[in-house]
Design an enzyme around this catalytic site. Structure first.
Site, PDB file in Angstrom:
ATOM      1  CB  SER A 135      -0.675   0.409   1.503  1.00 28.11           C
ATOM      2  OG  SER A 135      -2.037   0.967   0.937  1.00 28.11           O
ATOM      3  CE1 TYR A 193      -0.364   5.475  -4.964  1.00 27.51           C
ATOM      4  CE2 TYR A 193       0.228   6.447  -3.406  1.00 27.51           C
ATOM      5  CZ  TYR A 193       0.665   5.559  -4.407  1.00 27.51           C
ATOM      6  OH  TYR A 193       2.605   4.600  -3.612  1.00 27.51           O
ATOM      7  CE  LYS A 248      -0.466   2.325  -3.798  1.00 27.04           C
ATOM      8  NZ  LYS A 248       0.430   0.807  -4.369  1.00 27.04           N
TER       9      LYS A 248
END
Length: 284
Positions: free
Chosen positions: A139, A153, A157
């Site tokens: 992650s 993003y 993640k």
């Protein structure tokens, strides 16, 4: 031992692959760029005691479930069932949300989240049937708090954290270990590209943070997997954020918001003043 690494042609994935290859593991590298895969294979083969016959590469887009399943099938046909999967393939393109085309947002979700799920799906049944196996999802520290310009993003993640937790609840009874790690900024080819794209506003708000080396991050990940850790954090700040987020994040977000209002408020005020002056000049 057969280790499969997605995103294994560079960065954290390659550094992890090197560590396992040095232990004598059979290593399969999955990534999109064939040329970079061959370069990575050559780098690993040059390590002391590494047999090049125990390194395999496969060009694949992990966003495609079909491609990923087929690539894993071929790797397992060569080296046997996957014992360790490291899902490291990822992409980041920082931009303000309203300046980010839908295709750019979707690609980050497809590779970072769905690409990880596709890789896990390709090995999971086999691990269940063996009643053993380890899966590490890479992650990011960006999963722990929202960052200006990183909407796609952060979303992709942070979603991995929920995926890892839910899958762990299913996998534990079958002897399959599910782990996740949250690396900080790391010196990789992708990081260099990210910095070039990072919005100025994000630079101002985040400040300068010294990135870790890919080798440092990889060593901590492999060490954590050896110890059976389900979550791996990096550095005091990110570790504190992970464990005390509910207490820390409101203060951090308030500070970010206050700083952003000051920065952008001044700019907006300046912009309005300039627009007003231009309008006044035209009317004269």
């Amino acid at each position: 031992m057969h280790v499969i690494v997605t995103g294994g042609s560079s960065g954290i994935g390659l550094a992890i692959a090197k560590l396992y290859a040095a232990r004598g593991a059979r290593v399969s590298l999955l990534a999109r760029d064939k040329a970079r895969l061959e370069e990575a294979r050559a780098e690993i083969a040059m390590l002391p005691g590494v047999d090049s016959a125990f390194i395999r590469t496969a060009s694949v887009d992990v966003a495609s479930a079909e491609q990923t399943t087929e690539a894993v099938r071929l790797c397992e046909a060569s080296f046997g069932p996957c014992d360790i999967l490291v899902a490291s393939a990822g992409i980041v393109e920082p931009r303000a949300f309203d300046a980010m085309p839908a295709s750019v947002f979707d690609e980050q979700i497809s590779i970072n989240l769905l690409g990880t799920a596709n890789a896990v799906r390709a090995v999971y049944k086999g691990m269940k049937s063996q009643r053993s196996g380890r899966i590490m999802m890479i992650s990011s520290g960006a999963a722990l708090i929202g960052i200006f310009g990183y909407s796609a993003y952060c979303a992709s993640k942070s979603a991995l954290a929920g995926f890892a937790e839910a899958l762990s609840a299913e996998a534990d009874a079958w002897g399959v270990q599910i782990s996740i790690c949250f690396p900080p900024d790391t010196m990789t080819p992708q990081y260099a590209r990210e910095i070039a794209l990072r919005p100025r506003e994000a630079e101002i708000l985040m400040g300068a943070v010294k990135p870790w080396s890919a080798e440092e991050v990889a060593a901590r990940i492999v060490r954590g997997m050896d110890r059976g850790r389900q979550k791996i954090h990096f550095g005091f700040s990110l570790t504190a954020l992970a464990y005390f987020g509910p207490l820390i994040k409101p203060l951090l977000l308030w500070w970010f918001s206050r700083k952003a209002r000051k920065i952008f408020g001044d700019e907006a005020h300046s912009g309005l003043a300039d627009a007003g002056k231009q309008s006044f000049d035209r009317d004269k």
